[in-house]
Design a protein around this motif. Structure first.
Motif, PDB file in Angstrom:
ATOM      1  N   ALA A  47       0.850  -1.195   0.000  1.00  0.00           N
ATOM      2  CA  ALA A  47       0.000   0.000   0.000  1.00  0.00           C
ATOM      3  C   ALA A  47       0.883   1.241   0.000  1.00  0.00           C
ATOM      4  O   ALA A  47       1.976   1.243   0.582  1.00  0.00           O
ATOM      5  CB  ALA A  47      -0.915   0.002   1.214  1.00  0.00           C
ATOM      6  N   VAL A  48       0.422   2.316  -0.630  1.00  0.00           N
ATOM      7  CA  VAL A  48       1.232   3.538  -0.687  1.00  0.00           C
ATOM      8  C   VAL A  48       1.306   4.211   0.678  1.00  0.00           C
ATOM      9  O   VAL A  48       2.292   4.871   1.007  1.00  0.00           O
ATOM     10  CB  VAL A  48       0.694   4.528  -1.740  1.00  0.00           C
ATOM     11  CG1 VAL A  48       0.724   3.895  -3.112  1.00  0.00           C
ATOM     12  CG2 VAL A  48      -0.704   5.029  -1.401  1.00  0.00           C
ATOM     13  N   GLY A  49       0.273   4.062   1.496  1.00  0.00           N
ATOM     14  CA  GLY A  49       0.305   4.581   2.864  1.00  0.00           C
ATOM     15  C   GLY A  49      -0.162   6.024   2.995  1.00  0.00           C
ATOM     16  O   GLY A  49      -0.332   6.749   2.008  1.00  0.00           O
ATOM     17  N   LYS A  50      -0.367   6.443   4.236  1.00  0.00           N
ATOM     18  CA  LYS A  50      -0.948   7.757   4.521  1.00  0.00           C
ATOM     19  C   LYS A  50      -0.025   8.904   4.129  1.00  0.00           C
ATOM     20  O   LYS A  50      -0.483   9.906   3.558  1.00  0.00           O
ATOM     21  CB  LYS A  50      -1.295   7.857   6.010  1.00  0.00           C
ATOM     22  CG  LYS A  50      -2.009   9.159   6.382  1.00  0.00           C
ATOM     23  CD  LYS A  50      -2.361   9.206   7.854  1.00  0.00           C
ATOM     24  CE  LYS A  50      -3.172  10.459   8.186  1.00  0.00           C
ATOM     25  NZ  LYS A  50      -2.500  11.707   7.823  1.00  0.00           N
ATOM     26  N   TYR A  51       1.262   8.797   4.440  1.00  0.00           N
ATOM     27  CA  TYR A  51       2.169   9.912   4.125  1.00  0.00           C
ATOM     28  C   TYR A  51       2.205  10.166   2.622  1.00  0.00           C
ATOM     29  O   TYR A  51       2.073  11.308   2.169  1.00  0.00           O
ATOM     30  CB  TYR A  51       3.580   9.621   4.643  1.00  0.00           C
ATOM     31  CG  TYR A  51       4.571  10.714   4.288  1.00  0.00           C
ATOM     32  CD1 TYR A  51       4.594  11.907   4.994  1.00  0.00           C
ATOM     33  CD2 TYR A  51       5.454  10.557   3.219  1.00  0.00           C
ATOM     34  CE1 TYR A  51       5.480  12.923   4.659  1.00  0.00           C
ATOM     35  CE2 TYR A  51       6.337  11.562   2.870  1.00  0.00           C
ATOM     36  CZ  TYR A  51       6.345  12.739   3.596  1.00  0.00           C
ATOM     37  OH  TYR A  51       7.217  13.748   3.248  1.00  0.00           O
ATOM     38  N   PHE A  52       2.377   9.088   1.841  1.00  0.00           N
ATOM     39  CA  PHE A  52       2.400   9.224   0.377  1.00  0.00           C
ATOM     40  C   PHE A  52       1.079   9.810  -0.096  1.00  0.00           C
ATOM     41  O   PHE A  52       1.045  10.667  -0.990  1.00  0.00           O
ATOM     42  CB  PHE A  52       2.656   7.865  -0.260  1.00  0.00           C
ATOM     43  CG  PHE A  52       2.800   7.893  -1.754  1.00  0.00           C
ATOM     44  CD1 PHE A  52       4.039   8.069  -2.338  1.00  0.00           C
ATOM     45  CD2 PHE A  52       1.693   7.737  -2.581  1.00  0.00           C
ATOM     46  CE1 PHE A  52       4.187   8.106  -3.723  1.00  0.00           C
ATOM     47  CE2 PHE A  52       1.823   7.764  -3.960  1.00  0.00           C
ATOM     48  CZ  PHE A  52       3.067   7.952  -4.540  1.00  0.00           C
ATOM     49  N   SER A  53      -0.020   9.358   0.505  1.00  0.00           N
ATOM     50  CA  SER A  53      -1.343   9.863   0.142  1.00  0.00           C
ATOM     51  C   SER A  53      -1.459  11.356   0.413  1.00  0.00           C
ATOM     52  O   SER A  53      -1.949  12.119  -0.429  1.00  0.00           O
ATOM     53  CB  SER A  53      -2.415   9.103   0.921  1.00  0.00           C
ATOM     54  OG  SER A  53      -3.696   9.655   0.702  1.00  0.00           O
ATOM     55  N   ASP A  54      -0.988  11.789   1.581  1.00  0.00           N
ATOM     56  CA  ASP A  54      -1.070  13.206   1.946  1.00  0.00           C
ATOM     57  C   ASP A  54      -0.250  14.075   1.000  1.00  0.00           C
ATOM     58  O   ASP A  54      -0.645  15.201   0.664  1.00  0.00           O
ATOM     59  CB  ASP A  54      -0.579  13.414   3.379  1.00  0.00           C
ATOM     60  CG  ASP A  54      -1.520  12.828   4.419  1.00  0.00           C
ATOM     61  OD1 ASP A  54      -2.685  12.552   4.078  1.00  0.00           O
ATOM     62  OD2 ASP A  54      -1.083  12.628   5.579  1.00  0.00           O
ATOM     63  N   VAL A  55       0.885  13.562   0.553  1.00  0.00           N
ATOM     64  CA  VAL A  55       1.786  14.341  -0.304  1.00  0.00           C
ATOM     65  C   VAL A  55       1.304  14.387  -1.749  1.00  0.00           C
ATOM     66  O   VAL A  55       1.381  15.421  -2.418  1.00  0.00           O
ATOM     67  CB  VAL A  55       3.216  13.776  -0.241  1.00  0.00           C
ATOM     68  CG1 VAL A  55       4.117  14.443  -1.280  1.00  0.00           C
ATOM     69  CG2 VAL A  55       3.798  13.957   1.153  1.00  0.00           C
ATOM     70  N   THR A  56       0.792  13.242  -2.249  1.00  0.00           N
ATOM     71  CA  THR A  56       0.489  13.130  -3.679  1.00  0.00           C
ATOM     72  C   THR A  56      -0.993  13.206  -4.022  1.00  0.00           C
ATOM     73  O   THR A  56      -1.353  13.612  -5.132  1.00  0.00           O
ATOM     74  CB  THR A  56       1.013  11.796  -4.235  1.00  0.00           C
ATOM     75  OG1 THR A  56       0.306  10.713  -3.603  1.00  0.00           O
ATOM     76  CG2 THR A  56       2.512  11.651  -3.970  1.00  0.00           C
TER      77      THR A  56
END
Length: 213
Positions: A47-56
């Motif tokens: 999974a890309v995860g929350k941090y990656f989600s928040d950034v991208t």
């Protein structure tokens, strides 16, 4: 929001049987291995995860699929590789000597068209998973398709050690390239290439040493 258990259930329904049918003898939902001669095939789903989600802007449960081939005649030099219950090596895809991403064939522009970063709009190495999980079966069906059409051929092709060495020789010149190529040449009993890459490896090591002395 959908969670990992629901996604894992669909992985086991759709993808896991296909992996078992195609030589993967240790199938563990998101982390899977096949031991073939001196090669260990790896397929990892992350999974890309929350941090990656928040950034991208990608949904946090969106996933990417990474393949790798680990060659057991090359000494591992960075960290440790997991060992299975039967003493088998269980490397992660990022620990493999050759690596490859699987790519999405689904039009995901409906989810990505609003991204600020053009590169994120165009990338196709991630599968978008809706927060409610309503498209999980579509995603896993496409991953299965990508594996059968693209990934499996790549794995089989690079199980031929001579072809794999050619791929390594195409890489950008680096310590890592020379290291892998030297051990490949040694295993293939190619004395000329072994001497070539041994010399290049020693030369690169001296260059690196001068940077830190």
């Amino acid at each position: 929001m959908i969670g990992s258990p629901e996604i894992n259930m669909v992985i086991r329904q759709i993808l896991s049987p296909t992996l078992k049918e195609n030589s993967f003898n240790k199938v563990n939902t998101r982390h899977n291995w096949a031991c073939i001669d001196h090669c260990i095939w790896v397929l990892d789903i992350s999974a890309v995860g929350k941090y990656f989600s928040d950034v991208t802007g990608w949904s946090p449960m969106s996933i990417h699929v990474d393949l790798g081939i680990y060659y057991d005649f090359i000494p591992f030099k960075d960290g440790e590789i997991k060992i299975g219950n039967k003493g088998e090596l269980l490397p992660k895809s990022q620990q493999c000597h050759l690596q490859k991403h699987l790519f999405c064939n689904i039009d995901q522009s409906i989810y990505t068209h609003h991204f600020d970063n053009p590169a994120e709009k165009e990338r196709n190495d991630i599968w978008w998973i809706k927060p409610n999980g309503s498209n999980i079966k579509e995603v896993l069906t496409d991953i299965k398709k990508s594996f059968l059409i693209d990934g499996l051929e790549w794995l089989r092709e690079n199980t031929d050690l001579k072809i794999a060495l050619i791929e390594i020789e195409k890489e950008y010149n680096s310590f890592e390239k020379f290291y892998k190529a030297m051990y490949f040449a040694e295993h293939l009993k190619d004395k000329q290439k072994f001497n070539k890459y041994k010399a290049l490896l020693e030369q690169e090591q001296k260059r690196i040493d001068t940077l830190f002395n």
